[in-house]
Write a protein that holds these residues in place. Sequence first.
Motif, mmCIF file in Angstrom:
data_model
loop_
_atom_site.group_PDB
_atom_site.id
_atom_site.type_symbol
_atom_site.label_atom_id
_atom_site.label_comp_id
_atom_site.label_asym_id
_atom_site.label_seq_id
_atom_site.Cartn_x
_atom_site.Cartn_y
_atom_site.Cartn_z
ATOM 1 N N GLY A 269 0.785 -1.225 0.000
ATOM 2 C CA GLY A 269 0.000 0.000 0.000
ATOM 3 C C GLY A 269 0.818 1.277 0.000
ATOM 4 O O GLY A 269 0.386 2.292 0.557
ATOM 5 N N VAL A 270 1.999 1.255 -0.634
ATOM 6 C CA VAL A 270 2.843 2.443 -0.628
ATOM 7 C C VAL A 270 2.313 3.489 -1.609
ATOM 8 O O VAL A 270 1.647 3.168 -2.598
ATOM 9 C CB VAL A 270 4.317 2.113 -0.955
ATOM 10 C CG1 VAL A 270 4.862 1.074 -0.002
ATOM 11 C CG2 VAL A 270 4.488 1.666 -2.392
ATOM 12 N N ALA A 271 2.606 4.736 -1.347
ATOM 13 C CA ALA A 271 2.212 5.833 -2.230
ATOM 14 C C ALA A 271 3.045 5.793 -3.506
ATOM 15 O O ALA A 271 4.157 5.250 -3.513
ATOM 16 C CB ALA A 271 2.405 7.170 -1.513
ATOM 17 N N PRO A 272 2.535 6.360 -4.598
ATOM 18 C CA PRO A 272 3.272 6.290 -5.865
ATOM 19 C C PRO A 272 4.656 6.915 -5.806
ATOM 20 O O PRO A 272 5.590 6.414 -6.437
ATOM 21 C CB PRO A 272 2.366 7.010 -6.862
ATOM 22 C CG PRO A 272 1.337 7.718 -6.062
ATOM 23 C CD PRO A 272 1.215 6.993 -4.781
ATOM 24 N N GLU A 273 4.839 8.007 -5.041
ATOM 25 C CA GLU A 273 6.174 8.612 -4.974
ATOM 26 C C GLU A 273 7.154 7.704 -4.246
ATOM 27 O O GLU A 273 8.349 7.676 -4.572
ATOM 28 C CB GLU A 273 6.134 9.992 -4.321
ATOM 29 C CG GLU A 273 5.557 10.042 -2.934
ATOM 30 C CD GLU A 273 4.064 10.331 -2.926
ATOM 31 O OE1 GLU A 273 3.564 10.821 -1.896
ATOM 32 O OE2 GLU A 273 3.387 10.068 -3.943
ATOM 33 N N GLN A 274 6.658 6.922 -3.263
ATOM 34 C CA GLN A 274 7.516 5.943 -2.602
ATOM 35 C C GLN A 274 7.912 4.827 -3.561
ATOM 36 O O GLN A 274 9.053 4.353 -3.559
ATOM 37 C CB GLN A 274 6.803 5.349 -1.385
ATOM 38 C CG GLN A 274 6.588 6.320 -0.245
ATOM 39 C CD GLN A 274 5.766 5.687 0.868
ATOM 40 O OE1 GLN A 274 4.547 5.494 0.739
ATOM 41 N NE2 GLN A 274 6.408 5.347 1.957
ATOM 42 N N MET A 275 6.950 4.412 -4.376
ATOM 43 C CA MET A 275 7.228 3.403 -5.388
ATOM 44 C C MET A 275 8.266 3.920 -6.382
ATOM 45 O O MET A 275 9.206 3.199 -6.765
ATOM 46 C CB MET A 275 5.941 3.042 -6.131
ATOM 47 C CG MET A 275 6.104 1.910 -7.124
ATOM 48 S SD MET A 275 5.642 0.347 -6.408
ATOM 49 C CE MET A 275 3.859 0.467 -6.483
ATOM 50 N N ALA A 276 8.097 5.170 -6.819
ATOM 51 C CA ALA A 276 9.049 5.768 -7.764
ATOM 52 C C ALA A 276 10.446 5.813 -7.160
ATOM 53 O O ALA A 276 11.445 5.536 -7.837
ATOM 54 C CB ALA A 276 8.585 7.165 -8.162
ATOM 55 N N TRP A 277 10.522 6.153 -5.869
ATOM 56 C CA TRP A 277 11.819 6.186 -5.179
ATOM 57 C C TRP A 277 12.458 4.800 -5.166
ATOM 58 O O TRP A 277 13.649 4.654 -5.470
ATOM 59 C CB TRP A 277 11.632 6.677 -3.743
ATOM 60 C CG TRP A 277 12.866 6.506 -2.903
ATOM 61 C CD1 TRP A 277 13.954 7.329 -2.851
ATOM 62 C CD2 TRP A 277 13.148 5.416 -2.015
ATOM 63 N NE1 TRP A 277 14.898 6.827 -1.986
ATOM 64 C CE2 TRP A 277 14.430 5.651 -1.454
ATOM 65 C CE3 TRP A 277 12.453 4.269 -1.635
ATOM 66 C CZ2 TRP A 277 15.014 4.776 -0.540
ATOM 67 C CZ3 TRP A 277 13.029 3.401 -0.728
ATOM 68 C CH2 TRP A 277 14.297 3.656 -0.186
ATOM 69 N N ALA A 278 11.686 3.771 -4.847
ATOM 70 C CA ALA A 278 12.229 2.416 -4.761
ATOM 71 C C ALA A 278 12.756 1.954 -6.120
ATOM 72 O O ALA A 278 13.825 1.334 -6.215
ATOM 73 C CB ALA A 278 11.157 1.453 -4.251
ATOM 74 N N ILE A 279 12.014 2.251 -7.177
ATOM 75 C CA ILE A 279 12.442 1.851 -8.526
ATOM 76 C C ILE A 279 13.693 2.624 -8.931
ATOM 77 O O ILE A 279 14.655 2.046 -9.471
ATOM 78 C CB ILE A 279 11.301 2.075 -9.535
ATOM 79 C CG1 ILE A 279 10.133 1.136 -9.223
ATOM 80 C CG2 ILE A 279 11.786 1.858 -10.968
ATOM 81 C CD1 ILE A 279 8.857 1.459 -9.988
ATOM 82 N N ALA A 280 13.701 3.938 -8.681
ATOM 83 C CA ALA A 280 14.861 4.751 -9.038
ATOM 84 C C ALA A 280 16.118 4.299 -8.292
ATOM 85 O O ALA A 280 17.216 4.252 -8.868
ATOM 86 C CB ALA A 280 14.576 6.226 -8.755
#
Length: 249
Positions: free
Chosen positions: A193-204
């Motif tokens: 349930g992470v927020a999209p910006e957290q997801m973007a951070w993890a991928i980056a």
Amino acid sequence: MSEEKRLKMVAGAFNIPNERYSKPQGDDAHFICVDRETIGVADGVGSWARKGVDAGQYARKLMSNCVDAIQNEAKAVDPKWVLTQAYEKTDVEGSSTACIITIRDHFLHAANVGDSGFVLIKKGSSVYQSPIQVRSFNHPYQLGKESDGPSSAQVLKIPVKAGDVIVAGTDGLFDNMFANQIEDIVKMGVEDGVAPEQMAWAIAEHAYHNSVDAEANTPIMEASFKAGKPRSGGKIDDITVLVAYIVDS
């Protein structure tokens, strides 16, 4: 018969500049236009630095002009039209790849020039990855007065529904991560349930670690072997990632 619910994007982004201390803005640029369900990403072509030009200035101006075009147009967002308007008003030296994505009528609509792009993930598995446009290895199509125009853009239309996830980015992402690696992070993030910006951070962050790993198996390594210019590991570059969840309005 019940009416289909309107879809919307909930988006976030994360950027890791290559030269984060000497050049904190990097050569990438992006935007999230919340009220028009539209995102965009661009990557200024680094070779302009040899002419004394800030390679990121074109990308930043292009994305700013995209936002202006979107906000000043009452009609539904047309990504290629947006790119065209922005291209015509971008009056600085340089060139850039670009990808504009919107959702409308239960479809993802995109216009893409060069090797920025996106993957669409449904139920934890990628179902589509936008094709790249390159003339030769590491030589992408690029918008610019001395390069390509918006007529070169690939126009894409793909059905979407609530629960889908769009991951867009520059080549700093897609040169260093395969689609299945992105899928794994998205699947875990959705489950947590992470927020999209957290997801973007993890991928980056994952892309960054691959970029500095001389032993990593990466898309850029595979492409280099196919082109007869073998290199190992990842490619150090600016990395920009946008993540958009598709949800019912």
